[in-house]
Scaffold this motif. Structure first.
Motif, PDB file in Angstrom:
ATOM      1  N   MET A   1      32.459  44.567  37.978  1.00 43.95           N
ATOM      2  CA  MET A   1      33.785  45.049  37.698  1.00 43.95           C
ATOM      3  C   MET A   1      34.650  43.871  37.254  1.00 43.95           C
ATOM      4  O   MET A   1      34.539  42.776  37.782  1.00 43.95           O
ATOM      5  N   PHE A   2      35.525  44.106  36.303  1.00 40.30           N
ATOM      6  CA  PHE A   2      36.395  43.068  35.782  1.00 40.30           C
ATOM      7  C   PHE A   2      37.784  43.175  36.412  1.00 40.30           C
ATOM      8  O   PHE A   2      38.287  44.273  36.647  1.00 40.30           O
ATOM      9  N   ARG A  14      41.004  30.150  40.230  1.00 36.07           N
ATOM     10  CA  ARG A  14      41.215  31.424  39.556  1.00 36.07           C
ATOM     11  C   ARG A  14      41.601  32.492  40.582  1.00 36.07           C
ATOM     12  O   ARG A  14      40.887  32.756  41.525  1.00 36.07           O
ATOM     13  N   HIS A  15      42.800  33.110  40.381  1.00 38.53           N
ATOM     14  CA  HIS A  15      43.343  34.127  41.268  1.00 38.53           C
ATOM     15  C   HIS A  15      43.329  35.485  40.578  1.00 38.53           C
ATOM     16  O   HIS A  15      43.339  35.578  39.355  1.00 38.53           O
ATOM     17  N   VAL A  16      43.391  36.556  41.372  1.00 37.71           N
ATOM     18  CA  VAL A  16      43.495  37.914  40.854  1.00 37.71           C
ATOM     19  C   VAL A  16      44.977  38.272  40.755  1.00 37.71           C
ATOM     20  O   VAL A  16      45.745  38.071  41.694  1.00 37.71           O
ATOM     21  N   ILE A  43      46.613  35.546  31.215  1.00 38.93           N
ATOM     22  CA  ILE A  43      45.841  36.508  32.012  1.00 38.93           C
ATOM     23  C   ILE A  43      44.544  36.823  31.275  1.00 38.93           C
ATOM     24  O   ILE A  43      44.547  37.246  30.125  1.00 38.93           O
ATOM     25  N   GLN A  44      43.419  36.608  31.973  1.00 39.97           N
ATOM     26  CA  GLN A  44      42.107  36.876  31.402  1.00 39.97           C
ATOM     27  C   GLN A  44      41.347  37.797  32.346  1.00 39.97           C
ATOM     28  O   GLN A  44      41.457  37.677  33.556  1.00 39.97           O
ATOM     29  N   PHE A  45      40.573  38.696  31.777  1.00 40.54           N
ATOM     30  CA  PHE A  45      39.767  39.605  32.581  1.00 40.54           C
ATOM     31  C   PHE A  45      38.419  38.949  32.853  1.00 40.54           C
ATOM     32  O   PHE A  45      37.680  38.634  31.927  1.00 40.54           O
ATOM     33  N   THR A  49      32.564  37.559  40.373  1.00 44.30           N
ATOM     34  CA  THR A  49      31.841  36.331  40.701  1.00 44.30           C
ATOM     35  C   THR A  49      32.546  35.085  40.183  1.00 44.30           C
ATOM     36  O   THR A  49      32.297  33.992  40.675  1.00 44.30           O
ATOM     37  N   GLU A  50      33.439  35.214  39.208  1.00 49.47           N
ATOM     38  CA  GLU A  50      34.133  34.067  38.629  1.00 49.47           C
ATOM     39  C   GLU A  50      35.446  33.747  39.338  1.00 49.47           C
ATOM     40  O   GLU A  50      36.093  32.757  39.005  1.00 49.47           O
ATOM     41  N   ILE A  51      35.866  34.549  40.298  1.00 50.88           N
ATOM     42  CA  ILE A  51      37.103  34.304  41.041  1.00 50.88           C
ATOM     43  C   ILE A  51      36.822  33.230  42.084  1.00 50.88           C
ATOM     44  O   ILE A  51      35.890  33.347  42.875  1.00 50.88           O
ATOM     45  N   THR A  52      37.643  32.162  42.088  1.00 52.11           N
ATOM     46  CA  THR A  52      37.388  31.029  42.975  1.00 52.11           C
ATOM     47  C   THR A  52      38.330  30.970  44.170  1.00 52.11           C
ATOM     48  O   THR A  52      38.108  30.174  45.065  1.00 52.11           O
ATOM     49  N   CYS A  53      39.368  31.778  44.215  1.00 47.54           N
ATOM     50  CA  CYS A  53      40.281  31.791  45.361  1.00 47.54           C
ATOM     51  C   CYS A  53      39.629  32.577  46.500  1.00 47.54           C
ATOM     52  O   CYS A  53      39.312  33.764  46.349  1.00 47.54           O
TER      53      CYS A  53
END
Length: 61
Positions: A1-2, A14-16, A43-45, A49-53
């Motif tokens: 999911m993006f 990288r935060h959501v 803002i990038q989708f 797995t790429e979120i680091t926070c």
């Protein structure tokens, strides 16, 4: 999911994105009240797995 994400410049984490000024974990990524076109470019989708926070990652899981 993006998810819509933003990369903080100081810490390179990288935060959501939650809304126009805050992330899911409560971090403010934008201090101005107005929203410009260049702010949308930040803002990038990305995939989960790429979120680091760690706080954002634990909330969305």
């Amino acid at each position: 999911m993006f998810y819509p994400t933003v990369l903080t410049e100081k810490t390179s984490i990288r935060h959501v994105v939650k809304d126009s000024q805050h992330c899911v974990c409560g971090t403010t990524y934008k201090h101005h009240a107005t929203f410009d076109k260049r702010d949308f470019k930040r803002i990038q989708f990305r995939q989960r797995t790429e979120i680091t926070c760690p706080s954002c990652k634990s909330i969305i899981e």
